[in-house]
Design a protein around this motif. Structure first.
Motif, PDB file in Angstrom:
ATOM      1  N   ASP A  21     -20.605  40.502   6.447  1.00 36.02           N
ATOM      2  CA  ASP A  21     -19.559  40.217   5.456  1.00 36.02           C
ATOM      3  C   ASP A  21     -20.020  39.226   4.383  1.00 36.02           C
ATOM      4  O   ASP A  21     -19.231  38.795   3.553  1.00 36.02           O
ATOM      5  N   GLY A  22     -21.310  38.848   4.406  1.00 34.14           N
ATOM      6  CA  GLY A  22     -21.837  37.954   3.378  1.00 34.14           C
ATOM      7  C   GLY A  22     -21.571  36.484   3.628  1.00 34.14           C
ATOM      8  O   GLY A  22     -21.706  35.672   2.719  1.00 34.14           O
ATOM      9  N   VAL A  23     -21.204  36.109   4.865  1.00 36.68           N
ATOM     10  CA  VAL A  23     -20.884  34.714   5.206  1.00 36.68           C
ATOM     11  C   VAL A  23     -21.940  34.164   6.156  1.00 36.68           C
ATOM     12  O   VAL A  23     -22.298  34.817   7.138  1.00 36.68           O
ATOM     13  N   PHE A  24     -22.435  32.964   5.845  1.00 40.24           N
ATOM     14  CA  PHE A  24     -23.307  32.250   6.773  1.00 40.24           C
ATOM     15  C   PHE A  24     -22.412  31.567   7.802  1.00 40.24           C
ATOM     16  O   PHE A  24     -21.485  30.848   7.433  1.00 40.24           O
ATOM     17  N   ARG A  25     -22.701  31.773   9.102  1.00 38.40           N
ATOM     18  CA  ARG A  25     -21.889  31.159  10.161  1.00 38.40           C
ATOM     19  C   ARG A  25     -22.782  30.423  11.146  1.00 38.40           C
ATOM     20  O   ARG A  25     -23.883  30.884  11.456  1.00 38.40           O
ATOM     21  N   PRO A  37     -26.954  21.890  15.784  1.00 36.94           N
ATOM     22  CA  PRO A  37     -28.141  21.399  15.096  1.00 36.94           C
ATOM     23  C   PRO A  37     -27.763  20.406  14.003  1.00 36.94           C
ATOM     24  O   PRO A  37     -26.615  20.375  13.543  1.00 36.94           O
ATOM     25  N   ASP A  38     -28.745  19.616  13.585  1.00 36.92           N
ATOM     26  CA  ASP A  38     -28.473  18.597  12.569  1.00 36.92           C
ATOM     27  C   ASP A  38     -29.159  18.914  11.231  1.00 36.92           C
ATOM     28  O   ASP A  38     -29.205  18.081  10.343  1.00 36.92           O
ATOM     29  N   HIS A  39     -29.694  20.125  11.099  1.00 41.89           N
ATOM     30  CA  HIS A  39     -30.295  20.570   9.839  1.00 41.89           C
ATOM     31  C   HIS A  39     -30.013  22.063   9.704  1.00 41.89           C
ATOM     32  O   HIS A  39     -30.496  22.866  10.493  1.00 41.89           O
ATOM     33  N   LEU A  40     -29.211  22.396   8.704  1.00 40.83           N
ATOM     34  CA  LEU A  40     -28.816  23.783   8.464  1.00 40.83           C
ATOM     35  C   LEU A  40     -29.363  24.241   7.123  1.00 40.83           C
ATOM     36  O   LEU A  40     -29.392  23.462   6.166  1.00 40.83           O
ATOM     37  N   HIS A  44     -23.283  31.870  -1.384  1.00 41.32           N
ATOM     38  CA  HIS A  44     -22.736  32.573  -0.222  1.00 41.32           C
ATOM     39  C   HIS A  44     -21.793  31.642   0.541  1.00 41.32           C
ATOM     40  O   HIS A  44     -22.118  30.471   0.762  1.00 41.32           O
ATOM     41  N   PRO A  45     -20.642  32.162   0.975  1.00 39.63           N
ATOM     42  CA  PRO A  45     -19.721  31.344   1.767  1.00 39.63           C
ATOM     43  C   PRO A  45     -20.383  30.886   3.069  1.00 39.63           C
ATOM     44  O   PRO A  45     -21.213  31.593   3.647  1.00 39.63           O
ATOM     45  N   VAL A  46     -19.999  29.688   3.504  1.00 37.86           N
ATOM     46  CA  VAL A  46     -20.499  29.112   4.753  1.00 37.86           C
ATOM     47  C   VAL A  46     -19.286  28.803   5.620  1.00 37.86           C
ATOM     48  O   VAL A  46     -18.305  28.228   5.142  1.00 37.86           O
ATOM     49  N   GLU A  47     -19.366  29.191   6.880  1.00 37.41           N
ATOM     50  CA  GLU A  47     -18.301  28.875   7.838  1.00 37.41           C
ATOM     51  C   GLU A  47     -18.944  28.173   9.040  1.00 37.41           C
ATOM     52  O   GLU A  47     -19.779  28.760   9.730  1.00 37.41           O
ATOM     53  N   THR A  61     -12.781  24.568  12.311  1.00 37.40           N
ATOM     54  CA  THR A  61     -13.644  25.346  11.429  1.00 37.40           C
ATOM     55  C   THR A  61     -13.522  24.825  10.008  1.00 37.40           C
ATOM     56  O   THR A  61     -12.422  24.491   9.562  1.00 37.40           O
ATOM     57  N   VAL A  62     -14.660  24.757   9.308  1.00 35.50           N
ATOM     58  CA  VAL A  62     -14.666  24.400   7.890  1.00 35.50           C
ATOM     59  C   VAL A  62     -15.350  25.520   7.127  1.00 35.50           C
ATOM     60  O   VAL A  62     -16.237  26.199   7.658  1.00 35.50           O
ATOM     61  N   GLN A  63     -14.915  25.711   5.883  1.00 35.78           N
ATOM     62  CA  GLN A  63     -15.484  26.752   5.026  1.00 35.78           C
ATOM     63  C   GLN A  63     -15.724  26.185   3.639  1.00 35.78           C
ATOM     64  O   GLN A  63     -14.926  25.392   3.140  1.00 35.78           O
ATOM     65  N   PHE A  64     -16.813  26.612   3.037  1.00 34.53           N
ATOM     66  CA  PHE A  64     -17.128  26.204   1.667  1.00 34.53           C
ATOM     67  C   PHE A  64     -18.175  27.166   1.119  1.00 34.53           C
ATOM     68  O   PHE A  64     -18.805  27.907   1.876  1.00 34.53           O
ATOM     69  N   THR A  65     -18.335  27.155  -0.198  1.00 33.28           N
ATOM     70  CA  THR A  65     -19.346  27.987  -0.846  1.00 33.28           C
ATOM     71  C   THR A  65     -20.146  27.111  -1.800  1.00 33.28           C
ATOM     72  O   THR A  65     -19.622  26.676  -2.834  1.00 33.28           O
ATOM     73  N   PRO A  66     -21.404  26.808  -1.463  1.00 28.65           N
ATOM     74  CA  PRO A  66     -22.207  25.966  -2.349  1.00 28.65           C
ATOM     75  C   PRO A  66     -22.532  26.684  -3.657  1.00 28.65           C
ATOM     76  O   PRO A  66     -22.864  27.870  -3.652  1.00 28.65           O
ATOM     77  N   THR A  67     -22.429  25.952  -4.758  1.00 30.36           N
ATOM     78  CA  THR A  67     -22.683  26.535  -6.077  1.00 30.36           C
ATOM     79  C   THR A  67     -23.998  26.054  -6.687  1.00 30.36           C
ATOM     80  O   THR A  67     -24.362  26.493  -7.777  1.00 30.36           O
ATOM     81  N   GLY A  68     -24.675  25.144  -6.010  1.00 30.25           N
ATOM     82  CA  GLY A  68     -25.956  24.625  -6.491  1.00 30.25           C
ATOM     83  C   GLY A  68     -26.906  24.418  -5.332  1.00 30.25           C
ATOM     84  O   GLY A  68     -26.484  24.344  -4.175  1.00 30.25           O
TER      85      GLY A  68
END
Length: 148
Positions: free
Chosen positions: A42-46, A58-61, A67-70, A106-113
């Motif tokens: 679905d185009g989401v990083f989970r 993990p402490d480094h993602l 792309h949306p991140v969940e 759960t948190v969701q966001f989409t990085p733009t940079g």
């Protein structure tokens, strides 16, 4: 000494003991390798992040711009509440989510940079160091989208 001062000192000693019994700082814990999140159909990083006493695992993602991140934040602590904070408006990411002890959120966001962003817990108990100061930090690495 008055009863109220004695009670306050007792409460502080108890709090110090509780954090010492149920927590170890992440300073002494090895850092796991970076987790490159897979892009779902679905185009989401989970990913699931385990929120423990003064650490994220993990402490480094690693994700990709646009792309949306969940993230599912799973607390495994018994008493100590935590939170998950990212403040990077220049990359389009601002998150501040409480993670109660023993709960999952759960948190969701989409990085733009693109760039590296620190995430952390800013909780603190009375006069003690904040959880961030005790090493409860991680890195969200946002990479540019691949050129096709």
């Amino acid at each position: 000494m008055s009863k109220s001062i004695s009670a306050l000192i007792g409460l502080m000693a108890l709090a110090a003991g509780v954090t010492g019994v149920f927590a170890q700082t992440s300073v002494n814990q090895p850092t796991l390798p970076a987790a490159v999140l897979g892009l779902g159909a679905d185009g989401v990083f989970r990913a699931e992040i385990v929120v423990d006493s003064y650490s994220y695992k993990p402490d480094h993602l690693i994700v990709t711009v646009g792309h949306p991140v969940e993230l599912t934040l799973k607390s495994v602590t018994v008493i100590v509440p935590h939170n998950f904070v990212i403040k990077a408006p220049e990359l389009g990411v601002e998150v501040s989510q409480d993670v109660p002890a023993g709960k999952t959120v759960t948190v969701q966001f989409t990085p733009t940079g693109a760039g590296k962003i620190e995430f952390y817990c800013d909780k603190r108990l009375l006069f003690f160091k904040s959880h961030k100061e005790k090493g409860m930090v991680g890195t969200l690495e946002v990479r540019p989208a691949p050129m096709n």
